[in-house]
Design an enzyme around this catalytic site. Structure first.
Site, PDB file in Angstrom:
ATOM      1  N   GLU A   1       0.803  -1.306   0.003  1.00  0.00           N
ATOM      2  CA  GLU A   1      -0.034  -0.216  -0.040  1.00  0.00           C
ATOM      3  C   GLU A   1       0.820   1.254   0.050  1.00  0.00           C
ATOM      4  O   GLU A   1       0.533   2.357  -0.678  1.00  0.00           O
ATOM      5  CB  GLU A   1      -0.896  -0.017   1.195  1.00  0.00           C
ATOM      6  CG  GLU A   1      -1.950   1.369   1.395  1.00  0.00           C
ATOM      7  CD  GLU A   1      -2.912   1.373   0.373  1.00  0.00           C
ATOM      8  OE1 GLU A   1      -3.044   2.560   0.129  1.00  0.00           O
ATOM      9  OE2 GLU A   1      -3.122   0.265  -0.392  1.00  0.00           O
ATOM     10  N   ASP A   2       1.923   1.162   0.812  1.00  0.00           N
ATOM     11  CA  ASP A   2       2.683   2.527   1.079  1.00  0.00           C
ATOM     12  C   ASP A   2       3.951   2.522   0.362  1.00  0.00           C
ATOM     13  O   ASP A   2       4.639   3.554   0.744  1.00  0.00           O
ATOM     14  CB  ASP A   2       2.655   2.812   2.681  1.00  0.00           C
ATOM     15  CG  ASP A   2       1.142   2.841   3.041  1.00  0.00           C
ATOM     16  OD1 ASP A   2       0.466   3.690   2.521  1.00  0.00           O
ATOM     17  OD2 ASP A   2       1.180   2.365   4.272  1.00  0.00           O
TER      18      ASP A   2
END
Length: 749
Positions: free
Chosen positions: A92-93
């Site tokens: 996700e990051d």
């Protein structure tokens, strides 16, 4: 920890980046066969992937996945779960992809990280429709592998511990989501300790003043009762020792959020709560639990109705403990929970207490499910997705299941059924089997016949009486407590209504083909389904029955060369009566004495028949009237007597007119609606005389409206229920004969 030592607020540990070797040591402390290389590679990969990223607090972002992993090591979870926790934000990051995780750490860990990534994107406090669909996706993500839920709960717990660094609007959303979704899920999975901390952190964020007020009251009570609590602990410990029982006795204080929720739900003052303080007795074996219970009940009098045995009948989330309340030392009510150390571990950690690995191998999820009732509940809940429920219904069902405490009832064969507090025999029937609920007509509880809406209690034996062909009343939906019962009742009601419309539609379609002089068959209609944009014959019939599709269009779809003269040409001359005039003539031809009418007319049997029928407002219709049916989209057939002036409103809508006939069972006395207007003399007893005349002839007054025409006369509009036209005419004649009645006539709205 004693009650006097309890902290006023959960405090996050001081910031300290866990070193590589510390992570490995934490896992090896409970799993000596831990894959040290795997843990090390995950640590290094995540640290490099997150690089210089910062959290809202200003701390290095990498501290967060390490904190999540640390929480899970406290739960003694397997290597794959710990590694997934370390990596859970990488896709996700960071620039990492699912393919990278699969290649470096294996598909099992890749699937866990991918599931967590999908959950992170879900908004569970958005508007209801979107929230419902996202909650559905959440449960789907965790159903195949409960480790996804465990990592997500640990992730949420650490985020809640550091929520003060978030902007308030974002923090508020996270706290609401925690209180509405994640804390109840933790509780349903039996993770009592995690649920309590999540609730307390969210409560403190959303309602800090309320939490502070309750904590202050708890502190004052603790100060006042501290010596007594210590005395009770010591005396219980001593008595158990004298009985030769090895046990730990610990005081327990109810959490602030639980106190607030109980005060709100039951409208109680703080002083009215009787279970704020309690004691846990932890022993070695199950047999010791009952020995302790016997000693305590022998030593001190019990409080009636305050005994629950969750050891012999565990809660659906695997919670096991004996609860009892006695009048103990100092004449104080003492609430006790008696359990073994294993039971205590399951009560605090729930599904996480079921080892996810044995003998050096990771258990598959079917094996975990075999050990955990809670996980089996989760899988059963997700299985409901296959029953075509709307997302909103699914959300309602699941929230109902999450938020209610249980009562335990038995079938006549001894099968245990767990239900929410306040559940009825209807809920019980649906919990056993959907078909049993749909066909339920009565119930016996402990051998005695009771209404189906009775509230069940712990230990009740419930027997359901059923009748094939029964359809559950729609009103049941507001009486039941379980989501499954509500969803099943809605589905059965929808199916019954659809069946009614499909039955009506079939009669209309068959009649349309007869009028067109074309042969009809389901096989012919199946070939024309694409032209009608429907998937099945029943879909077509239901659409016609609901008035969403014109029967002539069905004929034309099967026979493209067919032309419906009623729609192709100009309307008949209004001077000749228009469609109304034609329908009058047609109706007079078709409405012959009962039993001799043509097959092209639709039989009407009253409101309780198999067709969606209602009668004209402001007038009704009764057997013996010549009648016309008007098809109203989504409402079925409205039956009008042929003399009703309201029919002129449909002159330009010939496709809505239906030929109908009465089909009444002479042996079944059913009341039909009629309306009469009476002009009565305004004198004492006139209304009573009218009512008596109607009652003497078997009529039923269902409503009456009165207006003053002058000082001498009153106009009455009376809604009646009568058997047929003969009875109605007799009532009219009887009323005309009264000296207090100046006029009476039937209303045809």
């Amino acid at each position: 920890m004693t009650l006097a030592e309890a902290p006023s607020r959960p405090v996050a540990p001081p910031l300290k980046i866990m070193r590589q070797y510390e992570l490995v040591d934490r896992v090896r402390s409970y799993n000596p066969q831990a894959d040290e290389d795997l843990l090390n590679r995950a640590y290094v990969y995540a640290m490099q992937a997150h690089g210089q990223q910062k959290r809202a607090s200003g701390d290095p972002f990498f501290t967060h996945p390490l904190a999540v992993a640390a929480i899970l090591t406290d739960l003694k979870l397997d290597d794959a779960t710990i590694v997934a926790a370390v990596l859970h934000d990488t896709i996700e990051d960071t620039a990492s992809t699912r393919e990278d995780i699969d290649r470096l750490f294996g598909a099992d860990i890749g699937a866990l990280v991918d599931g967590l990534t999908k959950i992170k994107k879900l908004d569970l406090v958005s508007k209801r429709a979107k929230q419902a669909e996202n909650f559905r996706k959440l449960l789907l993500a965790i159903a195949d592998d409960v480790r996804v839920l465990l990592v997500k709960l640990a992730d949420r717990l650490h985020n809640m511990r550091t929520l003060k660094f978030m902007p308030f609007n974002k923090g508020e959303r996270i706290a609401e989501e925690t209180l509405d979704i994640y804390a109840p899920l933790a509780g349903r999975m039996g993770m009592h300790g995690m649920r309590e901390e999540l609730e307390d952190l969210a409560f403190g964020y959303l309602m800090p003043d309320a939490r502070t007020a309750i904590l202050n009251r708890l502190h004052a009570m603790r100060e006042r009762l501290g010596p007594l609590i210590s005395t009770i602990e010591a005396e219980l410990q001593a008595r158990l020792g004298e009985a030769g029982l090895t046990a730990d006795v610990k005081g327990r204080e109810k959490q602030a959020y639980s106190i607030w929720r109980k005060m709100e739900q039951k409208s109680l003052a703080f002083e009215q709560l009787s279970d704020i303080f309690a004691f846990r007795v932890i022993v070695e074996t199950t047999a010791d639990c009952y020995r302790v219970l016997g000693m305590i009940h022998t030593e001190w009098p019990t409080v009636p109705g305050r005994f629950k045995d969750y050891v012999s009948t565990p809660k659906p989330n695997d919670y096991r403990s004996i609860h009892t309340t006695v009048v103990g030392p100092g004449k104080q009510r003492v609430e006790l929970q008696i359990r073994t150390r294993t039971m205590h571990s399951v009560a605090e950690n729930g599904i996480a207490a079921h080892a996810l690995y044995k003998d050096g191998r990771t258990l598959d999820m079917d094996e975990v499910a075999s050990e955990s009732h809670a996980y089996r509940w989760l899988r059963r809940t997700v299985a409901m997705l296959a029953e075509n429920e709307s997302p909103e219904e699914f959300l309602e069902h699941t929230k109902l299941e999450l938020f209610h405490d249980q009562v335990f009832c038995f079938t006549p064969k001894g099968r245990l059924i767990a239900l929410p507090q306040g559940a009825t025999p209807i809920d019980f029937a649906y919990a056993v089997h959907t078909n049993l609920g749909n066909t339920a007509v009565g119930a016996k509880v402990n051998g005695l016949a009771v209404p189906l809406v009775s509230r069940l209690k712990n230990g009740d034996e419930v027997e359901i009486a059923r009748a094939e062909g029964q359809v559950p009343p729609a009103a049941w939906e507001n009486l039941v407590m379980t989501g499954k019962a509500r969803a099943s009742i809605r589905r059965a009601t929808r199916n019954a209504v659809r069946s009614q419309y499909a039955g009506l539609g079939r009669q209309i379609v068959v009649r349309a083909f007869e009028r067109a002089g074309k042969p009809f068959g389901d096989d012919k209609l199946k070939a024309a389904l694409p032209r009608l944009a429907r998937l099945a014959v029943d879909d077509v019939m239901a659409a016609v029955g609901r008035g969403e599709m014109f029967s002539g269009d069905v004929v034309k779809a099967v026979y493209p060369d067919f032309t419906d003269e009623r729609r192709a040409g100009a309307s008949p001359d209004k001077a000749d009566g228009g469609w109304f005039g034609l329908r009058q003539a047609e109706n007079l031809q078709f409405k012959v004495p009962e039993g001799t009418g043509p097959t092209s007319t639709i039989p009407i049997r009253g409101l309780g028949g198999s067709l969606p029928v209602r009668f004209a407002p402001n007038g009704g219709a009764v057997p013996g009237d010549r009648i016309i049916g008007i098809l109203a989209p989504g409402e079925g057939i409205t039956i009008y007597p042929i003399q009703s002036p309201a029919l002129t409103a449909f002159d330009e809508q010939p496709e809505r007119w239906l030929d109908v006939r009465w089909d009444i069972d002479a042996d079944r006395k059913e009341l039909f609606p009629a309306q009469i207007a009476v002009q009565a003399v305004n004198e004492p007893g006139s209304l009573a005389a009218v009512a008596t005349a109607i009652g003497d002839l078997g009529g039923n007054i269902e409503d009456i409206r009165m207006t003053s025409r002058s000082r001498d006369f009153r106009d009455l509009v009376i809604d009646l229920g009568v058997w047929d036209l003969k009875q109605l005419n007799a009532i009219l004649s009887q009323l005309r004969a009264l000296s207090t009645v100046s006029g009476v006539e039937r209303v045809n709205g």
